[in-house]
Design an enzyme around this catalytic site. Structure first.
Site, short mmCIF file in Angstrom:
data_model
loop_
_atom_site.label_atom_id
_atom_site.label_comp_id
_atom_site.label_asym_id
_atom_site.label_seq_id
_atom_site.Cartn_x
_atom_site.Cartn_y
_atom_site.Cartn_z
N LYS A 111 0.82 -1.22 0.00
CA LYS A 111 0.00 0.00 0.00
C LYS A 111 0.84 1.26 0.00
O LYS A 111 0.46 2.26 -0.60
CB LYS A 111 -0.99 0.00 1.17
CG LYS A 111 -2.06 -1.07 1.01
CD LYS A 111 -3.33 -0.73 1.75
CE LYS A 111 -4.42 -1.73 1.39
NZ LYS A 111 -5.60 -1.63 2.24
N LYS A 193 -4.53 -10.56 -6.34
CA LYS A 193 -5.81 -10.84 -5.69
C LYS A 193 -6.86 -9.83 -6.13
O LYS A 193 -6.52 -8.67 -6.46
CB LYS A 193 -5.66 -10.86 -4.16
CG LYS A 193 -5.41 -9.51 -3.55
CD LYS A 193 -5.50 -9.55 -2.02
CE LYS A 193 -5.21 -8.15 -1.50
NZ LYS A 193 -5.28 -7.98 -0.08
N LYS A 196 -10.32 -4.03 -3.83
CA LYS A 196 -11.26 -2.92 -3.94
C LYS A 196 -10.71 -1.75 -4.74
O LYS A 196 -11.41 -0.80 -5.00
CB LYS A 196 -11.60 -2.41 -2.54
CG LYS A 196 -12.49 -3.34 -1.76
CD LYS A 196 -12.58 -2.85 -0.32
CE LYS A 196 -13.13 -3.91 0.59
NZ LYS A 196 -12.77 -3.70 1.99
P1 TYM Z 1 -10.42 -5.92 3.98
O1 TYM Z 1 -11.42 -4.87 4.28
O2 TYM Z 1 -9.39 -5.66 2.92
O3 TYM Z 1 -11.14 -7.27 3.56
C1 TYM Z 1 -12.20 -7.84 4.33
C2 TYM Z 1 -12.12 -9.35 4.26
O4 TYM Z 1 -12.17 -9.82 2.91
C3 TYM Z 1 -11.07 -10.71 2.66
N1 TYM Z 1 -10.63 -10.56 1.26
C4 TYM Z 1 -10.48 -11.58 0.40
N2 TYM Z 1 -10.69 -12.90 0.52
C5 TYM Z 1 -10.47 -13.67 -0.57
N3 TYM Z 1 -10.05 -13.17 -1.77
C6 TYM Z 1 -9.82 -11.85 -1.94
N4 TYM Z 1 -9.44 -11.37 -3.12
C7 TYM Z 1 -10.04 -10.99 -0.82
N5 TYM Z 1 -9.93 -9.64 -0.64
C8 TYM Z 1 -10.29 -9.39 0.64
C9 TYM Z 1 -9.99 -10.27 3.63
O5 TYM Z 1 -9.07 -11.32 3.87
C10 TYM Z 1 -10.80 -9.90 4.85
O6 TYM Z 1 -11.07 -11.04 5.64
N6 TYM Z 1 -7.12 -5.50 7.74
C11 TYM Z 1 -8.45 -5.98 7.37
C12 TYM Z 1 -9.58 -5.39 8.19
C13 TYM Z 1 -9.48 -5.59 9.66
C14 TYM Z 1 -9.65 -6.80 10.37
C15 TYM Z 1 -9.52 -6.47 11.74
C16 TYM Z 1 -9.89 -8.11 9.98
C17 TYM Z 1 -9.25 -4.61 10.57
N7 TYM Z 1 -9.28 -5.13 11.84
C18 TYM Z 1 -9.61 -7.44 12.74
C19 TYM Z 1 -9.98 -9.07 10.99
C20 TYM Z 1 -9.85 -8.74 12.34
C21 TYM Z 1 -8.71 -5.61 5.92
O7 TYM Z 1 -8.16 -4.68 5.41
O8 TYM Z 1 -9.69 -6.38 5.31
#
Ligand code: TYM
Length: 327
Positions: A111, A193, A196
């Site tokens: 990022k 991957k 967004k």
């Molecule tokens: P975020 O918002 O990017 O994504 C949310 C969830 O979606 C999953 N994900 C995917 N799974 C499979 N294939 C993909 N291409 C894909 N893109 C996203 C992510 O693995 C995630 O589970 N850092 C985290 C947010 C967060 C969080 C937390 C998660 C903040 N605090 C505490 C768990 C526990 C994030 O940016 O997810």
């Protein structure tokens, strides 16, 4: 009953990767665990945003999560900034993670490379806030996609370090990563991957894409020049991505599905149909929920109150074990 926590950022549209990698499991787990799901709005601030953007996105994301099947009467659903203990514990986490550990996080490397003008300090310390999110709720399991594995590992490292220095304070969480759908790849660039970011709109299926758009995106997915259908991400990433999307959508095994096809065309058509069938009820429910933002706000407030009770007790325990002067 085991405790489950997970979070998702209100930035960009929800896509198929989010749904298959995480949200679908959340919907299932809410029935068998004491589950907490958080719209992590403070994490979204690590990349510069316009005023109001994150608030509007948080409301919309909450409604979409409910449309996917999260039930605020069954699980605890809330917005991160509504429970101030997240930022309070984050500071304690920051002081127990090293510059070196944070520098090795792949998400920061990726990022920060994309940010040309302004790399916020928050982007660097992001894992400390995520550790706080998880540890606040004495979490046993964190259902996430495969890309979050490193963040759960650093959370465990911080918790172990804290417990080692000041006595048992935090529960060590485990990542729960699904068999199929843990890593949905971009349809146009299947070695990246699905994400967004707006850079690859044709490669990303948004949960609210109309059926004809979903079909078009999946039918024009990048495959390779030979026509053999085989599940092998190393040599056939595009085809394997389609197989795993179809497998995840129909709850089957991608290797087994590969045996059903001799050409790419029918595989794409079936994958598109399966995704449209999965998304149609979600889209219908979202339209209903969108009409009543006041009700969504009420449900989120109820969730934040429930979350705060637990979070406050954890912060109190952490401060006491640290030996800060009591007030
Ligand atoms: P975020 O918002 O990017 O994504 C949310 C969830 O979606 C999953 N994900 C995917 N799974 C499979 N294939 C993909 N291409 C894909 N893109 C996203 C992510 O693995 C995630 O589970 N850092 C985290 C947010 C967060 C969080 C937390 C998660 C903040 N605090 C505490 C768990 C526990 C994030 O940016 O997810």
């Amino acid at each position: 009953m085991k405790r489950v926590f997970s979070g998702i950022q209100p930035s960009g549209e929800l896509h198929l990767g989010n749904y298959l990698g995480a949200i679908r499991n959340w919907v299932e787990m809410q029935h068998s665990a004491d589950a907490f799901f958080c719209v992590v709005d403070l994490h979204a601030l690590t990349i510069p945003k316009e005023s109001g953007e994150v608030g509007a996105a948080s409301l919309r994301l909450s409604q979409l999560l409910m449309a996917c099947g999260l039930d605020p009467h069954v699980c605890t659903m809330f917005v991160q900034s509504h429970v101030r203990e997240h930022t309070e514990l984050a500071w304690l986490m920051e002081c127990h993670v090293s510059f070196g550990e944070l520098s090795r996080m792949t998400q920061f490397k990726d990022k920060s490379a994309q940010q040309k003008d302004f790399i916020s300090a928050g982007l660097f310390t992001y894992p400390a806030l995520q550790a706080a999110d998880i540890l606040l709720y004495d979490t046993d399991e964190v259902p996430v996609g495969a890309d979050q594995r490193q963040h759960i590992e650093i959370t465990r490292d911080i918790a172990e370090r804290f417990n080692g220095r000041y006595g048992e304070t935090f529960v060590l969480p485990e990542a729960v990563i699904p068999q199929a759908g843990a890593r949905v790849m971009d349809l146009q660039e299947p070695t990246n991957k699905m994400s967004k970011s707006l850079e690859s709109p044709r490669g990303t299926v948004d949960l609210l894409d109309p059926p004809e758009v979903v079909v078009k995106k999946i039918k024009s997915a990048e495959t390779d020049s030979d026509t053999e259908v085989r599940f092998d991400f190393e040599t056939k990433p595009g085809v394997s991505n389609l197989l795993s999307i179809l497998a995840a959508a129909t709850q089957r095994d991608p290797n087994e599905i590969a045996g059903d096809y001799e050409m790419y065309g029918p595989l794409k058509a079936d994958a598109a149909d399966a995704v449209v069938e999965m998304l149609t009820p979600i889209q219908a429910r979202f339209t209903e929920l969108e009409a009543d933002p006041a009700e969504t706000a009420r449900l989120l407030e109820f969730g934040a109150d429930k979350a705060q009770e637990i979070a406050a007790a954890t912060v109190k325990r952490a401060k006491a074990n640290l030996g800060l002067l009591a007030n």
